[in-house]
Design a protein around this motif. Structure first.
Motif, short mmCIF file in Angstrom:
data_model
loop_
_atom_site.label_atom_id
_atom_site.label_comp_id
_atom_site.label_asym_id
_atom_site.label_seq_id
_atom_site.Cartn_x
_atom_site.Cartn_y
_atom_site.Cartn_z
N ASP A 52 -5.69 -11.63 14.43
CA ASP A 52 -6.35 -10.39 14.86
C ASP A 52 -7.31 -10.71 15.99
OD1 ASP A 52 -6.94 -7.74 14.96
OD2 ASP A 52 -7.86 -7.62 12.96
N THR A 53 -7.61 -9.65 16.80
CA THR A 53 -8.64 -9.75 17.85
C THR A 53 -9.93 -9.23 17.28
OG1 THR A 53 -7.05 -9.51 19.65
CG2 THR A 53 -9.36 -9.06 20.15
N LEU A 54 -10.96 -10.04 17.33
CA LEU A 54 -12.26 -9.65 16.79
C LEU A 54 -13.24 -9.42 17.94
CD1 LEU A 54 -12.62 -12.12 13.77
CD2 LEU A 54 -11.61 -9.83 13.81
N PHE A 55 -14.12 -8.38 17.80
CA PHE A 55 -15.11 -8.00 18.80
C PHE A 55 -16.50 -8.26 18.23
CE2 PHE A 55 -11.32 -5.58 19.49
CZ PHE A 55 -11.13 -5.57 20.88
N PHE A 56 -17.39 -8.86 19.03
CA PHE A 56 -18.71 -9.25 18.55
C PHE A 56 -19.79 -8.63 19.46
CE2 PHE A 56 -15.79 -12.55 17.32
CZ PHE A 56 -16.08 -12.73 15.97
N GLN A 57 -20.97 -8.35 18.88
CA GLN A 57 -22.13 -7.85 19.63
C GLN A 57 -23.39 -8.28 18.89
OE1 GLN A 57 -23.01 -3.53 19.96
NE2 GLN A 57 -22.89 -3.87 22.20
N ILE A 58 -24.47 -8.58 19.69
CA ILE A 58 -25.75 -8.97 19.12
C ILE A 58 -26.74 -7.82 19.36
CG2 ILE A 58 -27.61 -10.68 19.11
CD1 ILE A 58 -24.86 -11.70 18.22
N GLU A 59 -27.50 -7.47 18.36
CA GLU A 59 -28.52 -6.41 18.46
C GLU A 59 -29.87 -6.98 17.98
OE1 GLU A 59 -27.35 -3.09 16.12
OE2 GLU A 59 -25.72 -2.45 17.46
N ILE A 60 -30.99 -6.37 18.61
CA ILE A 60 -32.35 -6.70 18.16
C ILE A 60 -33.24 -5.44 18.33
CG2 ILE A 60 -33.07 -7.64 20.42
CD1 ILE A 60 -34.74 -9.70 18.78
N ASP A 61 -34.08 -5.18 17.38
CA ASP A 61 -34.96 -4.01 17.42
C ASP A 61 -36.36 -4.41 17.91
OD1 ASP A 61 -32.87 -2.51 16.31
OD2 ASP A 61 -33.53 -2.98 14.23
N ASP A 62 -37.15 -3.36 18.33
CA ASP A 62 -38.58 -3.59 18.58
C ASP A 62 -39.38 -2.57 17.79
OD1 ASP A 62 -38.43 -1.21 19.96
OD2 ASP A 62 -38.44 -2.12 21.95
N ASP A 63 -40.73 -2.64 17.92
CA ASP A 63 -41.60 -1.76 17.11
C ASP A 63 -41.59 -0.34 17.60
OD1 ASP A 63 -42.18 -3.96 15.60
OD2 ASP A 63 -44.12 -4.38 16.60
#
Length: 550
Positions: A52-63
């Motif tokens: 399978d083809t897998l898709f990745f993403q990185i997320e980060i929150d702030d205040d």
């Protein structure tokens, strides 16, 4: 999947979150889902997909409620790693059901999906069956009769992605083929043989042979080391059912493999019960005829006949006869000298196993011997005939006069007397030879009899004319004496001194009684003239004087 990304600021700005969320989705489900979070800027995650083809993403929150997202890289992931090759623990036959049972350990692969069972034959690996589920670690092969052939098996594992491990083709394991029991009724032994068990792990240590007799519980009969695939079970009894199976075992008995059950009921050839020599008799003073009584209860392929000149041997095998079910056999022994000695005989039987059994008693023929004793006696002697069950009842002595004369009974003795004195003084007529033969009688009816050899005594013809006689006295009749047989042209004439004929006779048995026409003849000297023709055809005349005494 190994993911790496950069921080938004070094160090992070005040109010920024400290955890990065790792997001992923596949082609079938386009929405991102949280996989994990980390404070690092790199992440390694296991991927459990087949392809399978897998898709990745990185997320980060702030205040401040803002969410920062990375770009969306993708990659094709494919599971191409097969499970490790499984190994068969054993291939065994359940002796009591006939099923072939294969067993192995569970695959260590986490994504193991099942197993493939192969039938290995002549370097060809045929798929026999496929089992799903990593926990299925046994298989029963019901597709053939393991008592008539053996099979070799190999095993492979497959994972949930369909990747198949290498098969154990180079180390197949094979059922034990237990051959039919070979029974030898002659030695009363069963020979067991089987095929070698191959590629046992741990290594093969040997075989145990299990036995049940007449349905009793199985017990270990014997144990043999690896490399030995034959065993002889001796000391069997007839009429018993013997059941066997073979069990291979490894070092430490960690692994075993059994064969199917073989069964055999023992039996025994009929054994001969009787054997004897019925009779042995000299024939025509030239050879010996024997009548033999082999057993007819059992099959007797051969009868051996032995001869010896002495009771103690040595014995010579003179004939190997085939009874062929006959109740009585006859044999003429031509290689004997019946006029110089007697012979001993015995017979034995060869049974169905080739063993020589049931020797008969030793039968002895009769050798007749004799000698002249004085002028008018013949002394005869012979050895006792031996080995009639009831012994000899009597011996008959037969005499024949001259070479062409017929034998006539001359006398008889009891069965314990082996000599005879024959008085020949009363024989009439001229003879040149006396012949004798003896016959042994088993009983009074002469059911069995045995002849001796023939002996003879030669004589020169002699005629004796008495020189005196006394009518009414010791010599009451005047006639010639001697060894005579019947002959032709006999005439006796008696004359007085003046040549007058006093008496004449043409019969040897009739002599002059000393009378003339019914009156007593006077005392005195008389002349006797005898004319006769001998057996050889020669004419003879004898003349003599004699005195009449009162």
């Amino acid at each position: 999947a190994a993911l790496n990304w950069n921080a938004m600021h070094e160090p992070l700005l005040p109010g920024s979150g400290v955890y990065y969320r790792i997001m992923m989705h596949n082609t079938a489900e386009p929405g991102f889902t949280v996989v994990d979070s980390t404070m690092d800027t790199h992440y390694v995650m296991p991927v459990t997909v087949c392809r399978d083809t897998l898709f990745f993403q990185i997320e980060i929150d702030d205040d401040f409620g803002c969410v920062s997202k990375s770009n969306v890289p993708s990659m094709l992931f494919e599971d191409i790693t097969p499970p490790p090759m499984p190994t068969l623990d054993s291939v065994s036959i359940n002796p009591f059901t006939g099923e072939v049972i294969l067993g192995w350990g569970i695959s260590p692969a986490g994504d193991a999906g099942g197993y493939v069972i192969y039938h290995v034959k002549d370097d060809i690996n045929d798929t026999l069956d496929k089992l799903y589920g990593a926990g299925n670690t046994s298989y029963a092969d019901l597709s053939f009769d393991p008592c008539s052939e053996n099979r070799s098996y190999a095993l492979a594992a497959f994972d949930t992605c369909g990747n198949i491990s290498p098969g154990s083709y180079d180390i197949p394991q094979r059922t034990i083929l237990f051959n039919e029991v070979d029974f030898n009724p002659c030695t009363m032994a069963n020979t067991l043989s089987w095929t070698e068990y191959i590629n046992m792990n741990p290594a093969l240590a040997g075989y145990r042979i299990y036995l049940s007799v007449d349905g009793a519980p199985y017990e270990i009969l014997a144990s043999v080391p690896a490399g030995i695939v034959i065993y002889e079970h001796e000391g069997l009894g007839p009429g018993h059912t013997y059941q066997y199976f073979i069990r291979a075992f490894s070092d430490g008995d960690a692994v075993t493999s059994s064969s199917c059950i073989r069964e055999l009921t023992t039996w025994q050839y009929k054994q001969p019960l009787a054997n004897s020599i019925e009779n042995a008799s000299v024939e025509d003073s030239e050879y010996i005829t024997l009548s033999l009584l082999p057993d007819t209860f059992a099959y007797v392929p051969f009868l051996n006949l032995y001869r010896s000149e002495e009771a103690s041997g040595p014995w010579e095998l003179i004939a190997e006869l085939e009874p062929q079910g006959q109740e009585e056999l006859y044999y003429d022994d031509l290689s004997v000298d019946v006029n110089s000695q007697s012979y001993y005989y015995y017979s034995s039987l060869i049974d169905s196993c080739g063993n020589e059994v049931l020797a008969s008693g030793h039968m002895r023929t009769i050798l007749l011997q004799g000698e002249k004793s004085g002028g008018q006696m013949i002394s005869l002697g012979w050895n006792a005939f031996e080995d009639w069950p009831t012994g000899v009842n009597a011996y008959e002595i037969y005499r024949a006069v001259n070479e062409d004369g017929s034998f006539e009974l001359a006398g008889e003795t009891s069965g314990s007397t082996i000599s005879y004195e024959d008085d020949i003084s009363m024989l009439s007529g001229e003879f040149s030879m006396l012949r004798y033969v003896v016959r042994a009688l088993e009983d009074e009816t002469a059911g069995l009899y045995s002849w001796s050899n023939e002996i003879f005594f030669e004589y020169a013809p002699k005629i004796y004319l008495p020189n005196a006689f006394t009518p009414g006295g010791q010599n009451p009749v005047y006639k010639p004496l001697g060894n005579f047989a019947e002959f032709s042209e006999y005439r006796l004439d008696v004359y007085n001194r003046w040549g007058e004929l006093m008496f004449s006779s043409r019969q040897f048995s009739i002599g002059w009684d000393g009378s003339i026409k019914g009156r007593e003849a006077p005392l005195g000297v008389y002349v006797c003239i005898i004319n006769y023709r001998s057996n050889s055809g020669e004419s003879n005349t004898l003349k003599s004087t004699f005195v009449l005494v009162r």
